[in-house]
Design a protein around this motif. Structure first.
Motif, PDB file in Angstrom:
ATOM      1  N   TYR A 168     -26.261   6.602  29.493  1.00 54.56           N
ATOM      2  CA  TYR A 168     -25.082   5.804  29.808  1.00 54.56           C
ATOM      3  C   TYR A 168     -23.919   6.669  30.280  1.00 54.56           C
ATOM      4  CZ  TYR A 168     -21.214   2.566  29.054  1.00 54.56           C
ATOM      5  OH  TYR A 168     -20.097   1.791  29.221  1.00 54.56           O
ATOM      6  N   VAL A 169     -23.697   7.799  29.622  1.00 50.14           N
ATOM      7  CA  VAL A 169     -22.573   8.677  29.974  1.00 50.14           C
ATOM      8  C   VAL A 169     -22.719   9.180  31.410  1.00 50.14           C
ATOM      9  CG1 VAL A 169     -21.395  10.846  29.442  1.00 50.14           C
ATOM     10  CG2 VAL A 169     -22.119   9.337  27.591  1.00 50.14           C
ATOM     11  N   ALA A 170     -23.920   9.582  31.795  1.00 52.78           N
ATOM     12  CA  ALA A 170     -24.154  10.057  33.167  1.00 52.78           C
ATOM     13  C   ALA A 170     -23.869   8.945  34.170  1.00 52.78           C
ATOM     14  CB  ALA A 170     -25.580  10.569  33.319  1.00 52.78           C
ATOM     15  N   SER A 171     -24.313   7.735  33.852  1.00 52.38           N
ATOM     16  CA  SER A 171     -24.084   6.609  34.752  1.00 52.38           C
ATOM     17  C   SER A 171     -22.591   6.317  34.898  1.00 52.38           C
ATOM     18  CB  SER A 171     -24.817   5.376  34.214  1.00 52.38           C
ATOM     19  OG  SER A 171     -24.640   4.277  35.070  1.00 52.38           O
ATOM     20  N   VAL A 172     -21.859   6.329  33.795  1.00 54.87           N
ATOM     21  CA  VAL A 172     -20.420   6.076  33.847  1.00 54.87           C
ATOM     22  C   VAL A 172     -19.713   7.160  34.665  1.00 54.87           C
ATOM     23  CG1 VAL A 172     -18.309   6.012  32.452  1.00 54.87           C
ATOM     24  CG2 VAL A 172     -20.325   4.716  31.732  1.00 54.87           C
ATOM     25  N   LEU A 173     -20.065   8.406  34.425  1.00 53.71           N
ATOM     26  CA  LEU A 173     -19.456   9.501  35.184  1.00 53.71           C
ATOM     27  C   LEU A 173     -19.757   9.371  36.679  1.00 53.71           C
ATOM     28  CD1 LEU A 173     -20.095  12.512  32.791  1.00 53.71           C
ATOM     29  CD2 LEU A 173     -17.875  11.515  33.382  1.00 53.71           C
ATOM     30  N   ALA A 174     -20.981   8.993  37.007  1.00 49.78           N
ATOM     31  CA  ALA A 174     -21.357   8.838  38.416  1.00 49.78           C
ATOM     32  C   ALA A 174     -20.542   7.729  39.076  1.00 49.78           C
ATOM     33  CB  ALA A 174     -22.850   8.557  38.535  1.00 49.78           C
ATOM     34  N   TRP A 175     -20.370   6.603  38.376  1.00 50.16           N
ATOM     35  CA  TRP A 175     -19.588   5.512  38.955  1.00 50.16           C
ATOM     36  C   TRP A 175     -18.102   5.849  39.017  1.00 50.16           C
ATOM     37  CZ3 TRP A 175     -21.493   2.412  42.199  1.00 50.16           C
ATOM     38  CH2 TRP A 175     -22.813   1.977  42.096  1.00 50.16           C
ATOM     39  N   ILE A 176     -17.604   6.629  38.066  1.00 49.95           N
ATOM     40  CA  ILE A 176     -16.212   7.098  38.146  1.00 49.95           C
ATOM     41  C   ILE A 176     -16.041   7.952  39.396  1.00 49.95           C
ATOM     42  CG2 ILE A 176     -14.538   8.684  37.093  1.00 49.95           C
ATOM     43  CD1 ILE A 176     -15.491   7.611  34.359  1.00 49.95           C
ATOM     44  N   PHE A 177     -17.028   8.821  39.652  1.00 47.79           N
ATOM     45  CA  PHE A 177     -16.982   9.648  40.858  1.00 47.79           C
ATOM     46  C   PHE A 177     -16.915   8.772  42.114  1.00 47.79           C
ATOM     47  CE2 PHE A 177     -19.260  11.452  44.441  1.00 47.79           C
ATOM     48  CZ  PHE A 177     -18.515  12.585  44.677  1.00 47.79           C
ATOM     49  N   VAL A 178     -17.779   7.761  42.190  1.00 47.44           N
ATOM     50  CA  VAL A 178     -17.818   6.889  43.375  1.00 47.44           C
ATOM     51  C   VAL A 178     -16.487   6.158  43.542  1.00 47.44           C
ATOM     52  CG1 VAL A 178     -18.906   4.831  44.376  1.00 47.44           C
ATOM     53  CG2 VAL A 178     -20.329   6.641  43.383  1.00 47.44           C
ATOM     54  N   ALA A 179     -15.971   5.601  42.463  1.00 50.07           N
ATOM     55  CA  ALA A 179     -14.674   4.913  42.541  1.00 50.07           C
ATOM     56  C   ALA A 179     -13.582   5.889  42.978  1.00 50.07           C
ATOM     57  CB  ALA A 179     -14.328   4.292  41.187  1.00 50.07           C
ATOM     58  N   GLY A 180     -13.648   7.098  42.455  1.00 49.94           N
ATOM     59  CA  GLY A 180     -12.678   8.119  42.846  1.00 49.94           C
ATOM     60  C   GLY A 180     -12.786   8.489  44.309  1.00 49.94           C
ATOM     61  N   ARG A 181     -14.005   8.533  44.837  1.00 45.95           N
ATOM     62  CA  ARG A 181     -14.178   8.849  46.262  1.00 45.95           C
ATOM     63  C   ARG A 181     -13.593   7.746  47.134  1.00 45.95           C
ATOM     64  NH1 ARG A 181     -13.961  13.822  46.836  1.00 45.95           N
ATOM     65  NH2 ARG A 181     -14.254  13.415  49.021  1.00 45.95           N
ATOM     66  N   ILE A 182     -13.761   6.507  46.709  1.00 43.47           N
ATOM     67  CA  ILE A 182     -13.183   5.392  47.468  1.00 43.47           C
ATOM     68  C   ILE A 182     -11.658   5.503  47.463  1.00 43.47           C
ATOM     69  CG2 ILE A 182     -12.857   2.882  47.506  1.00 43.47           C
ATOM     70  CD1 ILE A 182     -15.790   2.710  46.404  1.00 43.47           C
ATOM     71  N   LEU A 183     -11.097   5.747  46.288  1.00 46.04           N
ATOM     72  CA  LEU A 183      -9.642   5.906  46.193  1.00 46.04           C
ATOM     73  C   LEU A 183      -9.157   7.120  46.986  1.00 46.04           C
ATOM     74  CD1 LEU A 183      -8.958   5.075  42.440  1.00 46.04           C
ATOM     75  CD2 LEU A 183      -8.198   3.783  44.440  1.00 46.04           C
ATOM     76  N   HIS A 184      -9.887   8.219  46.885  1.00 44.79           N
ATOM     77  CA  HIS A 184      -9.523   9.432  47.617  1.00 44.79           C
ATOM     78  C   HIS A 184      -9.505   9.153  49.117  1.00 44.79           C
ATOM     79  CE1 HIS A 184     -10.217  13.437  49.446  1.00 44.79           C
ATOM     80  NE2 HIS A 184      -9.400  13.833  48.484  1.00 44.79           N
ATOM     81  N   SER A 185     -10.525   8.455  49.610  1.00 43.75           N
ATOM     82  CA  SER A 185     -10.575   8.126  51.035  1.00 43.75           C
ATOM     83  C   SER A 185      -9.387   7.257  51.437  1.00 43.75           C
ATOM     84  CB  SER A 185     -11.889   7.401  51.371  1.00 43.75           C
ATOM     85  OG  SER A 185     -12.982   8.272  51.211  1.00 43.75           O
TER      86      SER A 185
END
Length: 132
Positions: free
Chosen positions: A79-96
């Motif tokens: 679960y922790v890996a999945s949450v971190l991965a989705w945080i990364f994706v959300a962060g990439r969208i925001l960063h863009s």
């Protein structure tokens, strides 16, 4: 059922594909003449370099995201890996969005820090999974 990392990885690929399409559209007035302003200029000329820079950014730090995910897929990512991965994706969208739509370098740096920490967290999980 293990939490899959394939979907966040695919989501990041989709972000990159969207940015390629956006860059193509932003360059169309200059390259093909489609969508030129009445004076013949490219109405997207101001955004094009920021879109291009952001697309290049998708092949820098995110490389470590994909490698960490691939290594974690060899074990049973939780679960922790999945949450971190989705945080990364959300962060990439925001960063863009921040990089393309604003010139706010401070905000962009703060959003990048979220991405940075999410990937470091994934790498901690990789080390822990492979150290045992």
């Amino acid at each position: 059922m293990p939490h899959s990392l394939i979907l966040p990885m695919a989501a990041h690929v989709a972000i990159a594909a969207f940015l390629y399409a956006l860059l193509t559209a932003a360059r169309a007035p200059s390259v093909w003449g489609f969508g030129r302003s009445a004076d013949g200029s490219n109405p997207w000329a101001d955004l094009e370099p920021r879109i291009s820079a952001n697309l290049s950014n998708q092949f820098e730090w995110p490389l470590f995201f994909h490698v960490a995910c691939l290594l974690l897929l060899q074990s049973q990512p939780g679960y922790v890996a999945s949450v971190l991965a989705w945080i990364f994706v959300a962060g990439r969208i925001l960063h863009s969005a921040v990089q393309i739509l604003t010139r706010n370098v401070r905000l962009r740096g703060m959003v990048f820090t979220v991405n940075f920490l999410a990937v470091l967290g994934l790498w901690i999980l990789v080390v822990l999974a492979h150290a045992a």
